[in-house]
Each structure stands twice: as C-alpha cells, then as structure tokens.
Enzyme design. Structure first.
Site, mmCIF file in Angstrom:
data_model
loop_
_atom_site.group_PDB
_atom_site.id
_atom_site.type_symbol
_atom_site.label_atom_id
_atom_site.label_comp_id
_atom_site.label_asym_id
_atom_site.label_seq_id
_atom_site.Cartn_x
_atom_site.Cartn_y
_atom_site.Cartn_z
ATOM 1 N N ASP A 112 38.340 43.733 48.383
ATOM 2 C CA ASP A 112 39.127 42.839 47.186
ATOM 3 C C ASP A 112 39.998 43.407 47.933
ATOM 4 O OD1 ASP A 112 36.588 43.192 46.176
ATOM 5 O OD2 ASP A 112 37.618 44.012 44.152
ATOM 6 N N ASP A 159 27.907 38.477 41.659
ATOM 7 C CA ASP A 159 29.378 40.032 41.970
ATOM 8 C C ASP A 159 27.352 40.589 42.756
ATOM 9 O OD1 ASP A 159 30.255 42.037 43.383
ATOM 10 O OD2 ASP A 159 31.669 41.984 41.992
HETATM 11 C C1 GLA Z 1 33.811 43.135 42.245
HETATM 12 C C2 GLA Z 1 34.616 42.084 43.343
HETATM 13 C C3 GLA Z 1 35.890 41.256 42.095
HETATM 14 C C4 GLA Z 1 35.363 42.248 40.429
HETATM 15 C C5 GLA Z 1 35.194 43.411 40.419
HETATM 16 C C6 GLA Z 1 34.906 43.156 39.187
HETATM 17 O O1 GLA Z 1 35.091 44.051 42.858
HETATM 18 O O2 GLA Z 1 34.829 41.882 44.457
HETATM 19 O O3 GLA Z 1 36.238 40.363 42.821
HETATM 20 O O4 GLA Z 1 34.877 40.809 40.622
HETATM 21 O O5 GLA Z 1 34.089 43.654 41.395
HETATM 22 O O6 GLA Z 1 34.239 44.958 38.660
#
Ligand code: GLA
Length: 722
Positions: free
Chosen positions: A240, A171
């Site tokens: 997301d 990430d």
């Molecule tokens: C981000 C990513 C998600 C997840 C969260 C975890 O938002 O895009 O897919 O991995 O972090 O904290």
C-alpha cells in the site's frame, strides 16, 4: 504500510486450522470452470480498455468515512473538472459494511455511516455522471475485519450488480489455504470464482484484483499476476502507498518504493490488463510539487490506474494542476496501452520510455536523488530508429524544443521531466539546451563550479547570457556571464564562485540557479534554467539543540504527545519515578548519561533524521540512551578531529512491544505505564528506555556524531565512554 499488516492477518487466518477446514467446503463449492488452471480460466471481458481513473477514500480517510465523505468528494471531482478529464470512478473502500450480514446472508451497509444504503450512494454517483466502485474481500473478513465474501461470491456479485456497481476492488486479506493446496492455488480458486460470479450477473463491472499484493516478491508473484490478468482488469501487485496522515518522508519513500516494484513488471501488463501500484497522493500534506508531479508522470508512463486518494474538497491549486494535466493524462490513457519500460538507469536517476499510438514516445527523466542533476539519454535509447531531428515537448512546462538525438533535461531533486518525443521539427523550433553544473561533488559547499551550457539542437545560439541567482545574502561571482555564440552541438563553459553566510546548525538545502537567455535563429528568443543543489550540514552544538523535547508528556497535560506517531508518549511522571528528571544523571549498564534538561511538553521531537551533533572526547565506545517505535536500526557516523570517520549500527528495542535485547541493547529504565491524551494507560506491557553502544576508533578524538536517518529511532542522551 498496510500490506504487511494485511499479510500478517492473512497468515493468522491461514494458520487457524479449524477455520481453514470450516471454509474448505465453501471453496470447493466454486464453479468448476472458475477453479480450473490459469491457462483454461475464462478471460474476463476487457471492461477497462484504458487504465481506470477516479477516486478512492482509503489512503486519506481509512475507516473514517460516511456517505457525506464519499459524495462530498464525488461532487468535488465534478466541480474541479477532474471528472471531465477522465477521473470518473468513485470507490468506497473498506469499512462501509455493518459487522454482520443480514438474515438472508446479504451484505449490509453500516447504518450510521451509510443510512441510505450503498445503492443510494451509487444512484447519487450515477446522477453526477460518475461510476460506482465498491470494496469487498475474497477471504473470511476484509482487512478491516468486516464480512468477507468467502462462499458468498455469487450472492455478493448479484447484490453489487443489483446496486448498480460498476467497479469492484476485491482485496485478499484472510484468504484461507485449502488443505492440500498452496496459498497460490487457494487464492486462484477464490478470485476465479468471483470473476465467474461477476460474469454470471451479466453486468459489466471492472474487476480490480488484489491477490498479487499478497505474493509480492515471492516465488509465485509472476504466476499470480498472470492469472489476475485472466480473471480481472487490473491488479494491486504490492505494498500500500503511505497513508494521508503519514510524514512527508514516509510518503516520498513509499512512492519511490511502489514505483520501484511496478517499473519491473512491464512485461506482465498488456493493453486492458493493468498493473496497479496504488493511489495518487497529490493533494496530501508534506509532498512537494515536484514529488506529486513525479508520481503523476511516472504513473502515466507506466500506464497505471490514476486513482486519487486525497481530500478533494480542499485540493490545492498545485495538486489540481498536476492531476488535471491533460497532456500527462493522455500519456496514461494512450490507446496503445503499453507500460513504459526502464531504458536507462544511472547514479540517482531512471529513464523510462513508453511507445504511444501515433508513433511518439513518452520519455520520463526521473531524478531519484536529493540533488539537482542533468539527466541525459538519446532517441535511440528511447527506442527510436535512426533520425537527426526530434521534437521534445515538456508536458508540464509545455516548452517545445528540437534535438538532433540527445534527450536531456536539468531535473531538480525528486522531480521528473516528462517529454513527448516525436521525429521531426524545423528551424522554427528552438534547440533543446541544458545547463550542467560540474565539480559539484568535489568542491567545498558552497565553492567554485564550472557550468556548461549545451546546445543539443541543429542550430546555434547567439546573444547568449547566463544569469545566476542565489538565496538572499549569498553571492555568485560573476552574477552574469556573457557567452555570445554557442554553435550547434557545442557546449560553452563558465566558472562561477558561490559564497554563503555560515548556515545555521542542522541540514540546509539551498538552490543556486543559472538561467541562460539566447536567440535561436529563426526560432527567436528562448531560455533554459539549470539548478544547483547545495546541501550544508552544520553540526548542532549539543543534542539538546537538535531536539527540543524528550518525547514525554505530563499526566496532568491533556495536550497530545506523539512519540509513537499515534499520539502517545512516555509518561513524564513515570519517568521521574524511575529517576529520569530534567538534568538527572542516569547510570545504567555501566554507562552514565545526563537526562535532557528540557521540560516535558509538546510537540515531541526526538526522532533522529540524520542530525550531526558536536561531541568531543576519546574513548572505547559511544553510548546512547533511547528507544525506537518502528522496528528499525540505523547507521551512526562518527567523524574524528583528523577528518576520518567510523560507522556503527544503532538499534534499540521497541519502547513497549518487542523483546528487550534487540540489537544488543539493555534496559536502562522500566515503567509500568505510558501517557495518552486520555491520561496514563497500561496495555499490559512495560515501557522501557534502553542503552546501547557503537564502538569508537582507539586513540582518535571525536568531533561530531551523525545520528541515523531513521525517524523511528529516538535518542535521549549520548556520551563517550572511557
Ligand atoms: C488493504 C488494501 C488497501 C485498503 C485496505 C482496507 O490494505 O491494500 O488498499 O483497501 O486493505 O482495509
């Protein structure tokens, strides 16, 4: 969505001068080759020749995970048969770590959630024949605040390799910007260093890069995707997808949103280098069968990774059949590895076409609208050369038909019809047909409609009848239409009248279906169904009829409220102390309202979702008493007795947590605490109810008011002001 939050976190870290300087030396320590320009960066091996498939805990569980959650879902992946269909990678996302590294600087798993350690989890996955995926972050901390890998690239990559990891999701929260560099350069350095570190381990690990998600729609977006394809195998490029606990409406709008940004990126994908528009939500609450099928079909046409993120231990039969549809999976996993492209777009629909390795094309007809429609394209538009006979295989219904070139389907709202199209076909394949409803937009609902049965194939239809079905209590006249012959390429029409009992107040969506049965020459009997969506909106007689609660709970009541979506509500006791008791007159800012007479209780239900309310009166403005919990405004539509309308924007400040004059609103009531399941709470802010107004057309009499279709807006009272 978590991404904007993630971005805010990242900006906060980047804005922290001392932190940025402290880590600058660490970034500079990246292997020099790894930090080179994208053009010369080493190409990471193609460890994912087809889009990765599997399961990830994040969207459904977030941080509420432990080894039983992960392994329980892994076992379900195997026992459901999905693993055998290709869903083979199980990734533990954020929150698996302890809050600090050990004395040697190694990452350690949370001792309570993962007492046996992540290497043990990996070994369990391997013993089930699955691959072991894990999450880390390129910055100083993960999005959830656990140790990031900045400056520990080789150490973390080595640890993952030692643990037997097969797939790393890296990430991009909290990546500091090095002095003198752009954000984009600092992200590149960090991800390139990780890529090199993973290569150095000698263990093949699929590399999922999240960097582009932090540049979505910005000037560097394409560039970041460009180097992500150098340093990794797939990349998250945008927001997301909605979380498992969000509303059905939020999930559907998030799927459409992620589809929307991904569909335009086909040019940046290449075989083995995949755009990732985030998780599959099939199995989550709220979404309809058509909606989860749409996501699966669209993701497959876009050659997107197929990563389920739901509770697989309670998977519905519908979700299992959607996720496990081998014909659709084969489109996604096609060895040609191309992302399908948008080839046609119209009012409420998209058409995508994806070339497949054997010369076929997958063609998706996506109805983005709220009403059924016939979507029509052609073999030429889908990319085929000249030809007069094509076979359409509906990969979900498994119905096989033949067309002379028109590719069409009757598609329910939010649904996608996915065809595998190939040149050829013979007289033993029934002709493709559609039923199209006309006059839908102009007729009163329900009313009189013309429907057309079209034969798109090279052979005619005989013995044709069309049967009409409608909800109980409705009538369709005639209920059966006898058509007899329809020539090849022709359309037969019929007129039908639909009547319905008066709908209850609110929005009611009903479906009338026409089903044609016919004999198609040597192909024998076949049929086609065309739905008609009838949406009736009957205004509620009063606001109280539309809403049964006020979004407040008594402090003595430990039942959960839910004004804010997180389980908290106004305190009814604090509201009463401020004068807002059931039926009380509230005078504020020169406006007068009646506080709802409903007693405080559960569930809270004051979120507006486009309800229409009867309200009679003439005046200068419409006054609203309310608040919002999601930083949004929306459109109010006023309908007058002469049938004309006017519109206005209604917004309120957040109930607790923003400036108090947003959208021109004014404070009507102020309280020093709210109510939670644990009792009254004050987080150092004031909880308010606001008034705001929308202008009316002078001299006209109001008949109905349609509230914004914005569930974050809460309206407690409305009135016409003189
Ligand atoms: C981000 C990513 C998600 C997840 C969260 C975890 O938002 O895009 O897919 O991995 O972090 O904290």
């Amino acid at each position: 969505m978590t991404s904007p939050l993630a971005r805010r976190l990242r900006r906060a870290a980047a804005g922290c001068g001392s932190l940025a300087i402290a880590v600058a030396g660490l970034v500079a320590a990246a292997p020099s080759g790894a930090a080179a320009t994208p053009a010369t960066a080493a190409q990471y091996p193609n460890y994912a020749p087809t889009p990765p498939m599997g399961w990830n805990d994040w969207s459904y569980y977030q941080c509420d995970i432990d080894e039983n959650t992960i392994l329980g879902n892994a076992r379900a992946l195997v026992s459901s048969g999905l693993a055998a269909k290709g869903y083979d990678t199980v990734t533990t996302d954020d929150c698996w770590m302890a809050h600090a590294r050990d004395s040697s600087g190694n990452l350690v798993s949370d001792p309570v959630k993962f007492p046996h350690g992540m290497d043990w989890v990996g070994a369990q996955l391997h013993s089930m024949g699955l691959k072991f995926g894990i999450y880390e972050d390129a910055g100083t901390a993960t999005c959830g605040g656990y140790p990031g890998s900045l400056g520990h690239w080789q150490q973390d990559a080595d640890l993952f390799a030692k643990w037997g990891v097969d797939y790393v999701k890296l990430d991009g929260c909290n990546v500091p910007t090095k002095p003198g560099e752009t954000d984009e350069q600092s992200y590149h350095d960090t991800y390139a260093a990780w890529s090199q570190a993973m290569l150095n381990t000698g263990r093949p690990m699929v590399f999922s890069v999240s960097a582009p998600a932090y540049f979505e729609d910005g000037p560097d977006w394409d560039k970041v995707i460009g180097w992500s394809a150098q340093v990794g195998n797939l990349w998250r490029e945008g927001a997301d997808v909605a979380l498992g606990q969000e509303s059905a409406a939020a999930k559907w709008s998030s799927l459409k949103y992620n589809y929307g940004y991904n569909v335009g990126l086909a040019g940046l994908q290449s075989p083995g280098r995949w755009n990732d528009p985030d998780f599959l939500l099939a199995g989550d609450s709220g979404l309809t069968r058509d909606e989860i099928q749409s996501q699966m079909s669209l993701w497959s046409v876009m050659a997107a990774p197929l990563i389920s993120s739901t509770d697989l231990t309670h998977l519905s039969a519908d979700a299992l059949s959607v996720l496990g549809n081998s014909d659709v999976i084969a489109v996604d996993q096609d060895p040609e590895g191309l992302q399908g492209r948008l080839v046609q777009q119209g009012d409420g629909y998209d058409v995508l076409s994806k070339p497949l390795a054997n010369g076929d094309r997958a063609v998706a007809l996506f109805n983005t609208s709220d009403s059924a429609q016939t979507i029509t394209t052609s073999a030429a538009t889908a990319g085929f050369g000249p030809g007069s006979s094509f076979v359409l295989k509906d990969l979900v219904a498994k119905h096989v038909t033949r067309t002379t070139g028109t590719i069409a389907a009757d598609v329910p709202p939010h649904a996608t019809v996915l065809y595998r199209v190939s040149p050829g076909g013979d007289r033993f394949t029934a002709p493709a047909t559609t039923i199209t409803w006309h006059d839908v937009s102009t007729a009163d609902h329900p009313g009189t409609y013309t429907l057309g049965l079209s034969d798109l194939g090279p052979t005619g239809l005989s013995d044709t009848t069309i049967a009409l079905t409608a909800p109980a209590g409705w009538t369709v006249t005639p209920s059966t239409v006898r058509v007899n012959r329809v020539g090849a390429g022709e359309t037969a029409t019929a007129k039908v009248t639909v009547t319905a009992p008066r709908a209850a107040p609110g929005t009611t969506v009903s479906t009338v279906t026409a089903t044609a049965r016919y004999v198609a020459g040597a192909a024998g009997g076949d049929s086609v169904s065309g739905p008609l969506t009838i949406t009736s909106v009957v205004p509620y007689p009063t606001l109280a009829d539309a809403f049964n609660n006020v979004g407040a709970t008594l402090e003595s009541d430990t039942a959960p409220g839910n004004l804010d979506g997180g389980g908290d509500s106004y305190s009814a006791d604090a509201l009463a102390a401020a004068g807002a008791t059931p039926g009380a007159t509230i005078t504020a800012n020169g406006l007068t309202f009646t506080w709802p007479t409903a007693a405080p209780g559960t569930p809270d239900n004051v979120a507006t979702a486009g309800e229409a309310i009867e309200l009679s009166g003439q005046g200068s403005a419409l006054a609203f008493l309310g608040t919002e919990t999601g930083f949004t405004s929306g459109q109010v539509v006023v309908t007058y007795t002469d049938g004309t309308t006017s519109t206005g924007t209604l917004g309120f400040p957040n109930w607790c947590c923003s400036t108090t004059t947003d959208y021109g609103a004014k404070t009507a009531l102020a309280m020093d605490h709210r109510n939670t399941q644990a009792g009254p709470a004050n987080y150092g802010v004031t909880y308010r109810v606001f008034s705001n107004t929308v202008p009316l057309t002078a001299g006209k009499t109001v008949r109905t008011v349609t509230l914004p279709n914005q569930p974050a807006i809460h309206v407690f009272a409305l009135a016409v002001t003189p």
